[in-house]
Scaffold this active site. Structure first.
Site: not given
Length: 359
Positions: A71, A137
């Site tokens: 994003d 992540y």
């Protein structure tokens, strides 16, 4: 850009043999509107910038398929994508048929906040998205009164309250395993929120220059829309004392997005790696190839995983061929259905893209 940065030799018409290239990519997401090109909108995206540069060098249109769409504001240390191009497009003076030379060529065209760290011919059956076994992540967060070190201000989030490290760790540990993470995910039509969270660890990585600095490392087979930053936000809300100690564990019983879960700022999040089968492991390669063959062009046709006792929640999701509960609970076998690889990874953004949600 100098004239010699772009090859003027276009592929000869009729040269249709394609080669699939794997690209390893890093970027600072601060000034991008996420990974995905936004269908005709004049927005700066990582995909758009890379495809434009590739097209100029190879003299053909290029369309990237990525392991995990990120994003706006989210970074990548080790993103992976693939692109199919005519083999003849590599037969230029500067590339000479060697895709590895694209790294140097593209470095001369790309802006400072995105780079190709590696490029080579992909192994047979490779798909950047559907061959992936797991995604990693990392999230950086500081509670220091002065905020992040200026040199790290673009990849480190600030939190206004002090945090209890042991509560961060215990809040994360109870989430490990195969669960329905609906409370941590923004809803998407016909999408499963069941994921296998394989690692979620918090560390204090403070230094004299960067005090009160915490790092979360999160690994799963795939991530839902908004999941990573919501996992971080849920733990932080507990560690600052805003939520009860058993807050995150209780969220696993929820079956829709919880308004009590804060979404951590995008700037602290980075895609740190994507794991693929070892090329030397025939069984793993065969399994990955099957995943790619079964993976449809449209996200809506993927397999759906179901937790025991909740088979009714799979009705109407995925496709009849891979979801025995598509028409309702019947005689289908209980348990996990399909492999869920079609869900990609994600954390907020445009949900209509057939490549799945974004992170």
């Amino acid at each position: 850009m100098r004239d010699d940065d772009v090859d003027t030799q276009a592929p000869t018409p009729g040269d249709t043999e394609l080669i699939r290239l794997r690209l390893d990519i890093a970027y600072d997401g601060t000034d991008f509107h996420g990974w995905a090109a936004q269908g005709g909108q004049e927005l700066r995206t990582v995909q758009g910038v890379l495809e434009d540069a590739l097209g100029k060098v190879l003299r053909v249109p290029c369309r990237l398929t990525v392991a995990g769409r990120t994003d706006a504001g989210v970074h990548a240390l080790a993103q992976v994508a693939h692109v199919d191009v005519p083999r003849a497009s590599l037969d230029t003076r500067s590339i000479a048929g060697d895709p590895r030379r694209l790294v140097r060529r593209l470095a001369r065209l790309l802006p400072d906040d995105v780079s190709i760290r590696g490029c080579d011919a992909a192994p047979d059956g490779f798909d950047a998205r559907f061959s992936a076994l797991r995604r990693h992540y990392v999230y950086r967060l500081t509670t220091a009164d002065a905020g992040p070190l200026p040199l790290r201000a673009r990849d480190t989030a600030s939190w206004p309250k002090k945090l209890d490290l042991e509560l961060l760790r215990s809040s994360a540990e109870v989430l490990l395993g195969l669960h329905d993470f609906a409370a941590f995910c923004k809803p998407r039509p016909n999408a499963t929120t069941i994921r296998d969270l394989q690692a979620f660890e918090w560390r204090d990585i403070s230094t004299p220059e960067e005090p009160e600095l915490y790092e979360a490392r999160v690994t799963a087979d795939a991530f839902c829309w908004s999941m990573v930053r919501s996992l971080v936000g849920g733990c932080v809300a507990t560690a600052e004392g805003r939520r009860a100690k058993d807050f995150t564990e209780g969220l696993l019983d929820e079956r829709e997005r919880s308004p009590l879960v804060p979404v951590a700022p995008a700037k602290g999040l980075a895609l740190a790696g994507v794991d693929y089968p070892d090329d030397a492991d025939p069984a793993a390669r065969a399994d990955a190839a099957e995943r790619v063959i079964l993976a449809p062009a449209a996200d809506a046709a993927r397999g759906i995983r179901v937790l025991p006792g909740e088979e009714h929640r799979a009705a109407g999701k995925g496709c009849r061929e891979r979801n025995p509960y598509f028409d309702g609970v019947g005689d289908g076998a209980h348990g996990a259905v399909g492999d869920g690889v079609g869900d990609g990874v994600g954390d907020g953004g445009v949900a209509a893209d057939p490549e799945g949600p974004v992170t």
